[in-house]
Write an enzyme that holds these catalytic residues in place. Structure first.
Site, PDB file in Angstrom:
ATOM      1  N   VAL A   1      45.861  49.010  77.760  1.00 16.67           N
ATOM      2  CA  VAL A   1      45.328  48.462  76.512  1.00 16.67           C
ATOM      3  C   VAL A   1      44.573  49.554  75.778  1.00 16.67           C
ATOM      4  CG1 VAL A   1      43.791  46.758  75.455  1.00 16.67           C
ATOM      5  CG2 VAL A   1      45.138  46.142  77.479  1.00 16.67           C
TER       6      VAL A   1
ATOM      7  N   LYS B   1      57.880  46.018  60.080  1.00 16.13           N
ATOM      8  CA  LYS B   1      57.815  44.784  59.285  1.00 16.13           C
ATOM      9  C   LYS B   1      57.218  45.063  57.906  1.00 16.13           C
ATOM     10  CE  LYS B   1      55.991  40.072  59.247  1.00 16.13           C
ATOM     11  NZ  LYS B   1      55.380  38.974  60.030  1.00 16.13           N
TER      12      LYS B   1
ATOM     13  N   ARG C   1      87.983  60.063  63.808  1.00 14.67           N
ATOM     14  CA  ARG C   1      88.658  60.224  62.516  1.00 14.67           C
ATOM     15  C   ARG C   1      89.163  58.887  61.991  1.00 14.67           C
ATOM     16  NH1 ARG C   1      93.234  64.314  63.313  1.00 14.67           N
ATOM     17  NH2 ARG C   1      93.198  63.444  65.423  1.00 14.67           N
TER      18      ARG C   1
ATOM     19  N   HIS D   1     100.471  54.696  76.179  1.00 17.26           N
ATOM     20  CA  HIS D   1     100.213  53.430  75.498  1.00 17.26           C
ATOM     21  C   HIS D   1      99.631  52.378  76.440  1.00 17.26           C
ATOM     22  CE1 HIS D   1     102.088  55.269  72.132  1.00 17.26           C
ATOM     23  NE2 HIS D   1     103.321  55.190  72.609  1.00 17.26           N
TER      24      HIS D   1
END
Length: 513
Positions: A62, A135, A212, A273
């Protein structure tokens, strides 16, 4: 005078950045180690407790969670009641926050880290300040990336619309940063409690490179890597030579290394493929290469080659003689690499195949509006699990060939058929709308290459009709391995008996859609 709060775990470039802020008329507030670094560099700096009038506590857990900090960040400068509240409580506005977070990611990537050590690296105050600043981006700069330091210094003297637009850009980046940070924490704790499919799936990925284009030239694409990289992935592979990878290259290469990972002996996979067109095993990597090439010397053109042993000169010379897109191996001899580098565009990559066992357990596939998540098919069918369902029992060589073919068929698009010997695929039928079509393609491929029977056939799923078995037997197949489970299993078994071939079932299918 404007104020900046600077608190970073990675202090690269922070001294120069803080000096730039001071030169731009900012007071600099800081905490802990950052305060010490700036003070030693003789940068004018204010300690955080001089602002909060409260000491750091709980071993530093803290220190910034205080109204004097968050009030100064969140107050709307154009809202009179907000500014009056600050004045009433003697709170000064804070106009810039520069924070990078505790190294949670770096901590959990180390070996031997305990949960307590990991939890201690969960930042609380840092994300809170970033969120407050982001914010209120209309008035506050929020900086999370050292690459932005120079550009921020160019903007801090600008009060116009360009500065607001830039602060909005920084705010979006800050929220991406904290979201990714929280996702790593959520993933770590979710894994710790053993939840496989949580109610909220949060994953984080880092931009790796722009592509690309995607599958086609009119499609935009980019490559992202998991924020917790795994060693056995194309994203972690090192490219030694050649032009940049394309979208299709990456998918094909990923598919190729998954097949190679099935085998511990020297193995070569030719991928085209998203389907293997040739897989070979051998006593050496050159022998494995010869078998993979012979399996389909036509389809290999323009393909991807993955090898799980170091590439030697003999193998490199033959690879160099072909048009290939990518070669992936754990290493290359200097002489072999020199041969392959003679081809300007050939992509030559290294990958840690030893890390295959630590590869991701789950795989994800996107669909419109959603994501499918499943365990990868890591099951290897064993000889002890095979059930002979025909009069004829397979020979030892046929059984070895069936188990080899079964390892390959897992990686072929359904309907999938692989014909093979015990160390070489001979023909592969993939992606057909009916199984007999795949059977015909696989066998015709074997026959076209001059690879004569006998050979075995593996199927990723059961045979609902006996026509596939009949065709296979009439073209030299001597044994079939398939999951079984069709209501018409007996028809296929009867056909195998009629044709005098053996058939075994595994009770487990291997669809790949």
């Amino acid at each position: 005078m404007k104020r900046a709060l600077v608190s970073v775990s990675d202090k690269t470039g922070i001294i120069e950045f803080a000096k730039g802020l001071v030169a731009a008329g900012y007071e600099v507030i800081s905490t802990g180690g950052t305060f010490k670094v700036l003070q030693e560099a003789q940068v004018p700096v204010i300690a955080i407790d001089e602002v909060t009038h409260f000491p750091e506590m709980l071993d530093g857990r803290v220190k910034t969670l205080h109204p004097n900090i968050h009030g100064g960040l969140l107050a709307k400068r154009d809202e009179p009641t907000h500014m009056a509240a600050l004045a009433a409580h003697d709170i000064q506005t804070i106009d810039l926050v520069c924070v990078n977070l505790y190294p949670f990611k770096e901590t959990i990537q180390k070996s031997g880290i305990t949960e307590a050590q990991a939890v201690e690296q969960i930042d609380i105050g840092g994300p809170s300040m970033l969120r407050s600043a982001a914010k209120n981006f209309k008035s506050v700069y929020v900086v999370v990336d050292q690459q932005d330091y120079a550009q921020v210094l160019e903007h801090v003297v600008d009060e116009g619309q360009a500065a607001v637009d830039y602060r909005r850009y920084l705010a979006a980046k800050a929220f991406r940063h904290t979201a990714a940070y929280d996702s790593l924490i959520a993933g770590y704790l979710t894994e710790a409690v053993g939840i496989e499919f949580p109610e909220k799936l949060t994953r984080s990925y880092d931009f790796k490179q722009a592509l690309r284009y995607g599958e086609n030239a009119h499609q935009k694409a980019a490559f992202y890597q998991s924020s917790l990289p795994t060693a056995f992935s194309i994203a972690s592979a090192v490219q030694l030579h050649g032009k940049e990878l394309s979208y299709n290259n990456i998918k094909d290469a990923d598919a190729a290394v998954k097949v190679v990972a099935e085998f511990s002996e020297p193995c070569v996979v030719a991928m085209k493929h998203m389907n293997p067109c040739g897989v070979g095993l051998g006593a050496t990597i050159y022998e494995a290469w010869q078998k993979a090439y012979a399996a389909d010397p036509v389809s290999i053109f323009g393909g991807i080659i993955a090898l799980n042993r170091e590439v030697d000169v003999q193998t490199a010379e033959e690879l160099h003689s072909l048009f290939l897109e990518i070669i992936i191996a754990p290493s290359y001899t200097p002489e072999a690499l020199a041969i392959l580098e003679k081809k300007k565009n050939l992509r030559v990559m290294t990958l840690d195949f030893e890390a295959a066992k630590q590869a991701d357990r789950f795989e994800m596939v996107s669909v419109l509006g959603g994501l499918l998540v499943q365990e990868r098919d890591r099951v290897t069918d064993q000889a002890s699990e095979l059930k002979v369902v025909t009069d004829k029992t397979p020979t030892a060589d046929e059984q070895a060939a069936m188990l080899f073919a079964q390892r390959v068929v897992k990686h072929v698009k359904s309907n999938a058929i692989v014909v093979a010997t015990k160390d070489q695929t001979l023909g592969i039928g993939a992606g057909q709308m009916n199984r007999v079509g795949s059977v015909k393609i696989a066998i015709e491929q074997a026959e076209a290459n001059g690879l004569k029977a006998p050979f075995v056939l593996a199927s990723d799923a059961f045979f609902p009709m006996d026509d596939s078995v009949e065709y296979a037997a009439e073209h030299g197949v001597t044994a079939v391995i398939q999951p079984g489970g069709s209501i018409k299993d007996q028809d296929s078994i009867d056909m195998a008996n009629q044709k005098g071939i053996s058939m075994v079932t595994t009770g487990r299918r291997h669809f790949k859609h």
